[in-house]
Structure formats: structure tokens, C-alpha cells
Design an enzyme around this catalytic site. Structure first.
Site, PDB file in Angstrom:
ATOM      1  N   ALA A   6       0.763  -0.577  -0.044  1.00  0.00           N
ATOM      2  CA  ALA A   6       0.237   0.486   0.228  1.00  0.00           C
ATOM      3  C   ALA A   6       0.998   1.204   0.131  1.00  0.00           C
ATOM      4  O   ALA A   6       1.995   1.289   0.790  1.00  0.00           O
ATOM      5  CB  ALA A   6      -1.132   0.407   1.562  1.00  0.00           C
ATOM      6  N   CYS A   7       0.550   2.384  -0.870  1.00  0.00           N
ATOM      7  CA  CYS A   7       1.063   3.729  -0.789  1.00  0.00           C
ATOM      8  C   CYS A   7       0.065   4.469  -1.188  1.00  0.00           C
ATOM      9  O   CYS A   7      -1.350   4.270  -0.959  1.00  0.00           O
ATOM     10  CB  CYS A   7       2.535   3.821  -1.688  1.00  0.00           C
ATOM     11  N   ASN A   8       0.160   6.393  -1.448  1.00  0.00           N
ATOM     12  CA  ASN A   8      -0.371   6.623  -1.054  1.00  0.00           C
ATOM     13  C   ASN A   8      -1.839   6.877  -2.426  1.00  0.00           C
ATOM     14  O   ASN A   8      -2.908   6.928  -1.531  1.00  0.00           O
ATOM     15  CB  ASN A   8      -0.164   8.200  -1.243  1.00  0.00           C
ATOM     16  N   THR A  13       3.646   1.444  -5.510  1.00  0.00           N
ATOM     17  CA  THR A  13       4.241   0.368  -5.200  1.00  0.00           C
ATOM     18  C   THR A  13       4.202  -0.414  -5.905  1.00  0.00           C
ATOM     19  O   THR A  13       4.106  -1.568  -5.973  1.00  0.00           O
ATOM     20  CB  THR A  13       2.978   0.572  -4.173  1.00  0.00           C
ATOM     21  N   LEU A  38      -3.950   2.943   0.239  1.00  0.00           N
ATOM     22  CA  LEU A  38      -4.045   3.345   1.927  1.00  0.00           C
ATOM     23  C   LEU A  38      -5.162   2.283   2.458  1.00  0.00           C
ATOM     24  O   LEU A  38      -5.696   1.154   2.438  1.00  0.00           O
ATOM     25  CB  LEU A  38      -3.286   4.486   2.723  1.00  0.00           C
TER      26      LEU A  38
END
Lengths: 98, 443
Positions: A6-8, A13, A38
Site C-alpha cells: 500500500a502507498c498513497n 507501489t 491505503l
């Protein structure tokens, strides 16, 4: 083994996911790897075994751990993330699940 | 020396901690999530506006033009002109999810219903555009309330109503127990019934009071006391936006995503402004000066290659750097960089905790925001009227965002040159510092 990243926005990712899938295939590992933003990741965490957070959202670890229950939640180190070090990141995930 | 360094670090830690708290605040986070969900809708509206107002007029006129423009107008009707209603439901849903409230769908209903409850029941409509005759009618919604002008009301009312509803749902006495043997879905729908009715009843009382005693409605009040001052803040020069993005990009230098700050403090209002512009442009009206500062100034003109405009650092690296590590990272980062994704640069080059590069990373976007805003005010480039995805590559993005103003593309070329010039000396300092560090480590 199912790994969720997960990233922004789920963009950077997803780059890493491609590299990790290649690495996993080269090692003949039976893993599924996916990336989500996320808030989406926290909704689907039930379907995965481990959650890896990009360093840019390291502050969300507590929330993520609450959603993940007893599943491991790791924050990828800045250096590994920047260099897209798929090998090391898979090693860490495998170790956390062992 | 050591003490000083520690003090500095603790200040930065504190800053990161406070920022994370702001970014984690549940209402602000829900707002950001709601807008993220809404973005594809706005992008579609942008495409429709472009095709309708730029492409079709190239080869069609009069009746034929109006006939095909019906297509784009239909999309605008369902997206921009209805966006307040959609957003009110999304805000309710996202708040429910973020508060881990189980019945998120009920919050969609609450968000939308409460917004509409607050709308005036008699609205003024234009009967004859040319003669300027208007009439008060009942039984009608106007797009001034359901569309982009109503977005703020949608946010405020959506958040308030959902919060109240979730609070009431937590009170056990309000739950209707149907006993065992009743299917869970049926039980759930009865459980939310009382809190749902109470929430809407309260909002209706407020609506009736405002209409009866003061002859107004909440949407008009919000527009006057919240929207107008906020738009003013964003437009008293680019200062407010620059301050927010200075802190946001500084935060990214500490490893935490810039949208943690900017996504909650600036992006919602800047997005509303560009969405407003799309509606204005679609209606064939001129863009008012208080809408020159908007999300596209950031995403199109101050995010070239991602936060900090790092694409130009990569170009500098390819042209002027002999450092192998830097060049390797630049090679890895260039393709995502073209699409404005730059985490590999930020963490790999690295920018994080690397003081010489932190300076241009913060400085360059600030300069570009100020300059682009200035050029727009001076009339040298057209104001942004189309919301394009932030992943759109430079030059294409400028052309699309301004609905085909070639001067905007020329400005982007100049931006690239300016930013490369600013990054270059800092890149050299960074490389020297790294070389020294390697030397002192005896490698």
C-alpha cells in the site's frame, strides 16, 4: 502466500509489485502480490497474509495494524523502496511470515 | 555540534509527527478519500468539456454543432452539475469507512438526503435568457445547488449529518431488537432506522427554521460565510498555496508523502475551483480572476515529474553527472518520472534527509506556482479550465489543462529550463558531499 502493498495512490507501489513478481517467479515462490491505495488496502486486507506499507505512509502503521489484526504489517525501508530492491523486500516478507 | 544536530532532528521529527496527525484526522482524511473517489468523474467531465468546446467547434457550426454537443452536455449534466449530490454521499461513505462504522451504505443515504433537506424548496429560475425574466418555482432543483457551487455545502452537511448519525447509532437504546431468528440484514435495517430518522428530522428542523424565521437556507449561508472567504484566502496572491506546499514538500523530504498535508489543507478547495472552472468554461463564460489559482496550477505546472519537479533533476543527472549510482537511479526513475511518479527518486537518489537536494525540492515548486499564477493574471497564459489527471506527462498536460493554449506549453518548456538550472548546482553539491562521506568512511 499473499502479499499486499500500500502507498498513497497505489502508483509507485505498483512499480515495485512488477519487480517483486519477477523476483518471485525467478525463485519459484508461490506468491500473489498486489498493490492498492491505503484506504482500499485496509478494506481488502482480509484476503492477504501480510501488508507492506511504502515509507511515505509510515505514519499510518498503527491504523493499518488495527485493521490487519494479527497479520504482520511492515514498513518498507526508504533505501529499499527507492532502489526498488524487490529481492530484499520479499526476503523481509518471507521472514515475517515464517 | 552534536547537540545542535540532535535539536534539529527533534524539530523535524516533531514537524513530521504533527503533519501525520493532521493527515490522519478522520474528517479531513475522509474528505481526501471522497475527492479521490470522485476524481475519475471530474476527469471524464474534463474530457467532455474539451471535446465539446474545443474539438467539435473545429469542424461543426450552428445546429449541427448544438446537436453533437448534446453528448458532452449530457455528461456535464450528470457529473459537474450533479457533483454536490454525489460528493455528499461519498463523504458519508468515506467517513463511515474511516470510522469503521459497519453500515456505510446507510451513510451514503444520510449524506445525500441531508444535503437535499437543506436545499431551498422554492428556487429562482430564468424563464427567458434574452429578456432576463425570472420566476420563483417550487418542485425544482437548480444546478447552482446540486452542482459545483454546492460542493462546500455537500462536504459540511455530509460530514455533520454522518457524524450525528454514527453517534446516534452507537446508542443502544435506539436500537430495535427483533429477537433471534430474524435474518441479520433485516435486523441491521431496523437498527439504523431510529438514528436515521432522528438525524434527518433534526436537519429538517434546522432547514425549516432557517426558511421560516430568516428566509434563507444553509447552502446560501455556507456560500456566504465559508466559501467566499476561503476562495479569497486562496487568491490573495498565491501566498497561502505556496506556504502549504512549502510545508508539504518539506514533509516529503522527511520521507512522508506530501499529500498528508496538501491533500487535506489545499487540494479540496483547489479541486473545487478547477471543477468550477470546467462548468464555467462549458457554459461559455469567462473564468473569473478569483479562480486563477486552482488544482491544475499545481498538478500541471508545479509537479513536473512528481513532487518537487524531480524530472529536471533526472535530466541534469543524464546531462551533467558522472556519478554512476546517481545515473543508475535516474535510469530506473525516468519512465515513472515522465508520468509524474517519483518515489524512486525521492527515496533512491535520495532526496530524503539529503539537505543539498531538499532545498531545490521545496524551492522549485514554490517558484513555479508563483510564476504560473502571475502569468495567468497577466493574461500571458490562459487560465486552467480542464482537470487533467496528475499523471499526464508535461507539455501534454499544459496543452490540455488550458484547453489548447500553446503558450502554456511554451511556458512549460521554460519551466523545465528554469528548474534544471536551479537543480544543477545543488546536484553538484550533493555529489561532492556524498563523495566526501564515502572518503571519510574509507571506501
Amino acid at each position: 502466500m499473499k502479499i499486499l502493498l500500500a502507498c498513497n495512490a497505489g502508483m509507485s507501489t505498483s512499480l515495485l509489485v512488477q519487480k517483486m513478481r519477477k523476483e518471485a517467479a525467478a525463485r519459484n515462490l508461490n506468491v500473489e502480490i498486489d498493490a492498492r491505495p491505503l484506504n482500499k488496502a485496509l478494506e481488502v486486507i482480509d484476503e492477504f497474509d501480510i501488508l507492506l506499507l511504502g515509507p511515505q505512509i509510515s505514519y499510518a502503521k498503527k491504523d493499518a495494524q488495527a485493521a490487519a489484526g494479527d497479520k504482520p504489517v511492515l514498513v518498507i525501508s526508504m533505501a529499499d523502496y527507492g532502489r526498488m530492491n524487490a529481492k530484499k523486500i520479499i526476503d523481509d516478507a518471507v521472514e515475517a511470515l515464517a | 555540534m552534536i547537540e545542535e544536530a540532535q535539536e534539529k532532528e527533534s524539530f523535524l521529527d516533531k514537524f513530521a509527527e504533527v503533519s501525520a496527525k493532521i493527515g490522519n484526522q478522520v474528517h479531513l482524511r475522509s474528505l481526501r478519500d471522497a475527492f479521490a473517489t470522485m476524481t475519475p468523474v471530474y476527469i471524464l467531465a474534463g474530457i467532455a468539456v474539451l471535446i465539446n468546446n474545443v474539438v467539435f467547434p473545429l469542424f461543426l457550426v450552428d445546429d449541427a454543432l448544438a446537436a453533437v454537443q448534446y453528448w458532452g452536455n449530457a455528461i456535464i449534466f450528470g457529473t459537474l452539475n450533479f457533483s454536490a449530490i454525489i460528493l455528499a454521499g461519498l463523504v458519508g461513505y468515506c467517513l463511515a469507512k474511516n470510522k469503521r462504522f459497519e453500515n456505510a451504505v446507510a451513510c451514503v443515504v444520510i449524506g445525500i438526503a441531508s444535503l437535499v433537506i437543506m436545499m431551498p424548496q422554492v428556487v429562482t429560475v430564468t424563464i427567458d435568457k434574452d429578456a432576463g425574466t425570472v420566476a420563483d418555482v417550487s418542485g425544482a432543483f437548480i444546478t447552482a445547488n446540486t452542482g459545483t457551487n454546492g460542493l462546500f455545502a455537500a462536504i459540511i452537511i455530509g460530514l455533520l449529518a454522518t457524524s450525528l448519525f454514527i453517534k446516534l447509532s452507537g446508542i443502544d437504546k435506539l436500537k430495535i431488537n427483533l429477537g433471534e431468528g430474524v435474518p441479520p440484514a433485516v435486523g441491521d435495517s431496523f437498527n439504523v432506522m431510529t438514528p436515521m430518522m432522528l438525524t434527518m428530522a433534526v436537519f429538517a428542523i434546522v432547514s425549516a427554521t432557517l426558511a421560516g424565521a430568516f428566509g434563507t437556507n444553509l447552502l446560501a449561508i455556507i456560500s456566504a460565510i465559508v466559501v467566499a472567504p476561503l476562495k479569497n484566502v486562496m487568491n490573495t496572491g498565491p501566498l497561502a498555496v505556496i506556504i502549504i506546499y512549502t510545508f508539504a514538500n518539506l514533509l516529503f523530504c522527511l520521507g512522508i508523502h506530501q499529500s498528508t498535508i496538501s491533500g487535506v489543507l489545499a487540494e479540496p478547495i483547489l479541486t473545487i475551483l478547477i471543477v468550477d472552472n470546467m462548468a464555467t468554461f462549458a457554459a461559455g463564460q469567462p473564468i473569473p480572476a478569483d479562480h486563477y489559482m486552482n488544482m491544475q496550477i499545481i498538478n500541471t505546472f508545479a509537479l513536473i515529474g512528481g513532487s518537487g519537479c524531480t524530472l529536471m533533476l533526472l535530466l541534469d543527472t543524464f546531462l551533467f553527472s558522472k556519478n554512476r549510482t546517481s545515473r543508475d537511479i535516474a535510469k530506473l526513475s525516468i519512465l515513472p518520472g515522465i508520468f509524474n511518479i517519483n518515489e524512486p527518486v525521492i527515496y533512491g537518489y535520495p532526496i530524503v534527509y539529503n539537505l543539498p537536494l531538499m532545498i531545490p525540492f521545496v524551492l522549485v515548486p514554490d517558484i513555479l506556482i508563483a510564476a504560473t499564477y502571475g502569468l495567468t493574471c497577466a493574461g500571458l497564459i490562459s487560465p486552467c479550465v480542464v482537470m487533467v489527471p496528475w499523471t499526464t506527462p508535461v507539455f501534454v498536460s499544459g496543452f490540455l489543462a488550458t484547453a489548447g493554449d500553446i503558450r502554456a506549453v511554451i511556458w512549460q518548456v521554460i519551466e523545465v529550463a528554469i528548474s534544471m538550472a536551479i537543480y544543477l548546482p545543488f546536484m553538484r553539491i550533493s555529489e561532492k558531499a556524498q563523495a566526501k562521506q564515502l572518503e571519510s568512511e574509507g571506501v
